[in-house]
Design a protein around this motif. Structure first.
Motif, mmCIF file in Angstrom:
data_model
loop_
_atom_site.group_PDB
_atom_site.id
_atom_site.type_symbol
_atom_site.label_atom_id
_atom_site.label_comp_id
_atom_site.label_asym_id
_atom_site.label_seq_id
_atom_site.Cartn_x
_atom_site.Cartn_y
_atom_site.Cartn_z
ATOM 1 N N THR B 264 0.867 -1.276 0.314
ATOM 2 C CA THR B 264 0.201 -0.365 -0.171
ATOM 3 C C THR B 264 0.749 1.211 0.151
ATOM 4 N N ALA B 265 2.880 1.430 0.321
ATOM 5 C CA ALA B 265 2.865 2.047 0.235
ATOM 6 C C ALA B 265 3.505 2.474 -1.045
ATOM 7 N N ARG B 266 4.051 4.142 -1.002
ATOM 8 C CA ARG B 266 3.811 4.401 -2.349
ATOM 9 C C ARG B 266 5.450 4.145 -2.608
ATOM 10 N N SER B 267 6.031 4.435 -1.991
ATOM 11 C CA SER B 267 7.976 4.163 -2.090
ATOM 12 C C SER B 267 8.221 3.241 -1.040
ATOM 13 N N GLY B 268 9.182 3.311 -1.332
ATOM 14 C CA GLY B 268 10.456 1.294 -0.203
ATOM 15 C C GLY B 268 10.761 3.321 0.674
ATOM 16 N N ASN B 269 10.766 4.263 0.770
ATOM 17 C CA ASN B 269 11.339 5.171 1.460
ATOM 18 C C ASN B 269 10.222 5.683 3.065
ATOM 19 N N THR B 270 9.157 5.041 1.673
ATOM 20 C CA THR B 270 8.193 5.722 3.119
ATOM 21 C C THR B 270 8.330 4.768 4.123
ATOM 22 N N LEU B 271 8.221 3.259 3.725
ATOM 23 C CA LEU B 271 8.023 2.285 4.769
ATOM 24 C C LEU B 271 9.588 2.426 5.376
ATOM 25 N N ARG B 272 10.722 2.832 4.994
ATOM 26 C CA ARG B 272 12.211 2.780 5.716
ATOM 27 C C ARG B 272 11.857 3.754 6.588
ATOM 28 N N ARG B 273 11.179 4.817 6.188
ATOM 29 C CA ARG B 273 10.949 6.386 7.352
ATOM 30 C C ARG B 273 10.154 5.525 8.608
ATOM 31 N N ASN B 274 8.479 4.598 8.630
ATOM 32 C CA ASN B 274 8.158 4.639 8.946
ATOM 33 C C ASN B 274 8.963 3.280 10.227
ATOM 34 N N ALA B 275 9.787 2.517 9.313
ATOM 35 C CA ALA B 275 10.646 1.416 9.922
ATOM 36 C C ALA B 275 11.412 2.504 11.348
ATOM 37 N N VAL B 276 11.316 3.559 10.615
ATOM 38 C CA VAL B 276 12.793 4.108 11.921
ATOM 39 C C VAL B 276 12.434 4.511 13.136
ATOM 40 N N PHE B 277 10.947 5.567 12.784
ATOM 41 C CA PHE B 277 9.848 5.911 13.971
ATOM 42 C C PHE B 277 9.187 4.904 14.395
ATOM 43 N N MET B 278 8.839 3.484 13.841
ATOM 44 C CA MET B 278 7.719 2.684 14.833
ATOM 45 C C MET B 278 8.006 2.491 16.414
ATOM 46 N N PRO B 279 9.202 2.041 16.300
ATOM 47 C CA PRO B 279 9.683 2.297 18.173
ATOM 48 C C PRO B 279 8.847 2.563 18.729
ATOM 49 N N LEU B 280 8.716 3.870 18.447
ATOM 50 C CA LEU B 280 9.019 4.751 19.373
ATOM 51 C C LEU B 280 7.202 4.814 19.924
ATOM 52 N N TYR B 281 6.604 4.206 18.686
ATOM 53 C CA TYR B 281 4.752 3.177 19.435
ATOM 54 C C TYR B 281 5.027 2.389 20.673
ATOM 55 N N SER B 282 6.043 1.511 20.661
ATOM 56 C CA SER B 282 5.614 0.414 21.625
ATOM 57 C C SER B 282 5.448 1.053 23.061
ATOM 58 N N LEU B 283 5.838 2.514 23.007
ATOM 59 C CA LEU B 283 6.754 2.631 24.776
ATOM 60 C C LEU B 283 5.526 2.811 25.336
ATOM 61 N N THR B 284 4.331 2.417 24.962
ATOM 62 C CA THR B 284 2.792 2.409 25.276
ATOM 63 C C THR B 284 2.732 0.829 26.084
ATOM 64 N N GLN B 285 3.798 0.116 25.344
ATOM 65 C CA GLN B 285 3.781 -1.568 25.687
ATOM 66 C C GLN B 285 4.499 -1.849 27.359
ATOM 67 N N PRO B 286 4.967 -0.958 27.919
ATOM 68 C CA PRO B 286 5.076 -1.101 29.115
ATOM 69 C C PRO B 286 4.407 -0.942 30.226
ATOM 70 N N LEU B 287 3.403 -0.030 29.506
ATOM 71 C CA LEU B 287 2.497 0.200 30.396
ATOM 72 C C LEU B 287 1.241 -0.613 30.882
ATOM 73 N N ILE B 288 1.140 -1.759 30.075
ATOM 74 C CA ILE B 288 -0.182 -2.583 29.802
ATOM 75 C C ILE B 288 0.727 -3.773 30.866
ATOM 76 N N PHE B 289 2.232 -3.949 31.046
ATOM 77 C CA PHE B 289 2.595 -4.600 32.290
ATOM 78 C C PHE B 289 2.205 -4.173 33.225
ATOM 79 N N PHE B 290 2.245 -2.976 33.383
ATOM 80 C CA PHE B 290 2.186 -2.110 34.732
ATOM 81 C C PHE B 290 0.643 -2.505 35.575
#
Lengths: 76, 495
Positions: B264-290
């Motif tokens: 669905t992505a327009r280009s490979g670079n769209t996906l690379r940029r996504n891959a860089v920032f996606m880990p930040l979205y995981s910052l909510t995961q530890p809250l669920i552990f709590f």
């Protein structure tokens, strides 16, 4: 398919080394950091550091791509 | 007013608003097979991010993870290990997939195999592995929906009828909107889930222990072994952690729906940029552990750990708030379920049924069959959900062991000229022949190592060795060959 550059692969291996292969070194409760057990703290830290590594890799890949685009333009 | 009525009304309201957004999103676009499955390959960074985040944050990351934190402890950390590493791997593997997808107009994961290897039986086998592995994943979402309604109705509505109704809505929703509608529901779902995770994750430990630090101190004092691996389990230690993190992070994008999102992505670079920032979205995961850890001390003795998150919310907050959390949870189950069913149905119709059984089918007929398959698969997942009782995380790990077996064919297919169809076939069959008996006999983990990972290693080895022993034929991705005349990739290279 052109493989990714060695530099970006090495940058990508850093998070694997830090959070996967080295588990025996950091999987402990003490010392607690910011009230978190050490293993929780370490993995949360790498949620922040992984984008830093990959931002570097992105820079490498993007500049390499610009170079090849430039070459393609030259031969046409 | 009865608290269960309040909670259920709020949940229904949120689900109705979410579905409406999904239904509306389709009206601006003409719906053909390519629009329905890959949104015309026109999504930019924001919509791809929404779609991928929408697929990643599922019932499993909300209820399943708090459940494992509650019942298993330390081993749940594998989730925090996996999430950033899956994106790291995606940085290298998704951009080339997106590029070949654009070039050969591919819509499914199996299309990649068809174009690269040109063997319809290999393609059909890949599609079959994908469809079968997706079933437990859809089942996870369904069970999650059932748990939400059960807890929110204070036990008044039984899980089975709740699941039947919920999946009726999901099937209708996939039927009408396709992938674009699904991506837009994430506009409602993600902020709501983010708010829920942050608020509940901070408030719950604060209310019972005065903060996150004191909560951990109390858990470490009451259950000294719970927080480090193997936690409250016998065999989920360090070798299990390393093998599971590798298996899951490398095969995360082998899920047919995660894989297809790269088209669905327009280009490979769209996906690379996504891959860089996606880990930040995981910052909510530890809250669920709590929340799961607080429940361990405050609500001991829950029969099913997967109830921990919602039971904690129900004990702590008023009924309307339980409704908000339940509504966020319901959308969080519905969006991935919709995407999973859509991918599985498309795979079945396009890569299994048409090339093997009905060559003459037109694209509109394939789309029609895919829609029928949505119903068939939904009902199958429903039946599975009603009759099995594994924990949400364990179910998902079974699916991972299956899709992981597609990895060698993709990696070698993209980067090696030496790999052969026979090699990939032999590797996949070996992997599956190893993992299925180990899973069925309950031998996962096998000697402390994740069974799916053992199968994946054997798969790689067999693929490599058999490829070296067989004759190479030209890769379908080879630029020097003439391009396929028929769009869609299927059958393009078969002789």
């Amino acid at each position: 398919m052109k493989p990714p550059s060695l530099g970006s692969i090495l940058l990508g291996l850093i998070p694997f080394a830090a959070t996967c292969f080295s588990v025996a070194l950091w999987d402990r409760v003490y010392p607690m950091v910011f009230g978190l057990p050490f293993n929780f703290f370490w993995l949360i830290l790498w949620l922040l550091l992984t984008p830093v590594c990959m931002w570097g890799a992105y820079g490498l890949e993007a500049s390499r791509q610009r170079d090849t685009d430039h070459e393609d333009g030259g031969t046409r | 007013m009865n608290p269960s009525v309040i909670a259920l009304t709020v949940i229904c309201g949120i689900v109705a608003v979410g579905s409406l957004v999904g239904f509306l999103a389709r009206f601006q676009h003409k719906m053909d097979l390519e629009q329905w499955t890959v949104g015309k390959r026109s999504f930019g960074v924001v919509l791809v991010w929404l779609l991928m985040a929408g697929e990643i944050y599922t019932t499993y990351t909300l209820l399943g993870v708090s459940g494992w934190t509650y019942s298993r402890g330390g081993p749940v950390l594998y989730i925090l290990g996996v999430q950033p590493l899956a994106y790291v791997f995606s940085f290298f593997i998704l951009p080339p997939i997106c590029e070949v997808g654009k070039k050969y107009r591919l819509q499914t994961q199996a299309d990649v195999f068809q174009t690269r290897y040109g063997n319809p039986y290999l393609t059909a086998f890949v599609a079959l592995v994908g469809v079968i592995s997706l079933l437990p994943y859809a089942q996870v979402q369904l069970t999650g929906l059932g748990i939400i309604v059960e807890v929110s109705s204070y036990g008044g509505v039984h899980r089975t009828p709740a699941m039947v109704v919920a999946f009726g809505i999901v099937a209708a929703f996939v039927f009408v909107s396709g992938v674009r509608g699904v991506a837009w529901v994430s506009v409602i779902k993600d902020p709501l889930l983010l708010f829920t995770a942050v608020f509940v994750g901070i408030a719950v430990p604060y209310i019972y222990f005065g903060g996150i630090g004191p909560m951990f101190a109390a858990v470490a004092h009451a259950k000294p072994n719970h927080l480090a691996m193997p936690g409250s389990t016998a065999n989920l230690g360090h070798s299990w952690y390393v093998s599971t993190v590798l298996l899951v992070s490398l095969s995360f994008y082998m899920w047919p729906h995660n894989f297809a999102a790269s088209f669905t992505a327009r280009s490979g670079n769209t996906l690379r940029r996504n891959a860089v920032f996606m880990p930040l979205y995981s910052l909510t995961q530890p809250l669920i552990f709590f929340v799961g850890l607080t429940a361990l001390l405050v609500l001991p003795g829950l029969g099913n750990g997967d109830l921990a998150f919602l039971a904690m919310v129900r004990k702590t907050f008023p009924a309307w708030f339980l409704g908000v959390v339940g509504g966020a949870g319901a959308l969080t189950a519905m969006v991935p379920a919709a995407i999973q069913l859509l991918s599985a149905a498309t795979l079945f119709a396009k890569n299994l049924f048409r090339p093997i059984l009905a060559h003459g089918m037109t694209d509109p007929q394939v789309a029609q069959l895919a829609k029928i398959m949505v119903l068939v698969l939904t009902i199958s997942a429903l039946v599975l959900a009603i009759y099995t009782s594994a924990s949400l995380v364990s179910l998902l790990l079974v699916g991972y062991a299956g899709v992981a077996q597609l990895l060698p064919g993709i990696v070698f297919g993209l980067y090696s000229k030496r790999v052969t169809t026979t090699g990939v076939f032999a590797g996949m069959v070996t992997g599956i022949a190893i993992v299925v008996p180990l899973m069925l006999l309950g031998r996962d983990p096998y000697k402390g190592v994740n069974a799916g990972f053992i199968a994946l290693c054997c798969n790689f080895a067999v693929t490599g060795v058999v490829s070296l022993l067989t004759t190479v034929r030209a890769s379908g991705f080879d630029d020097t060959l003439p391009l396929a005349a028929s769009p869609g990739g299927t059958g393009a290279r078969s002789v």
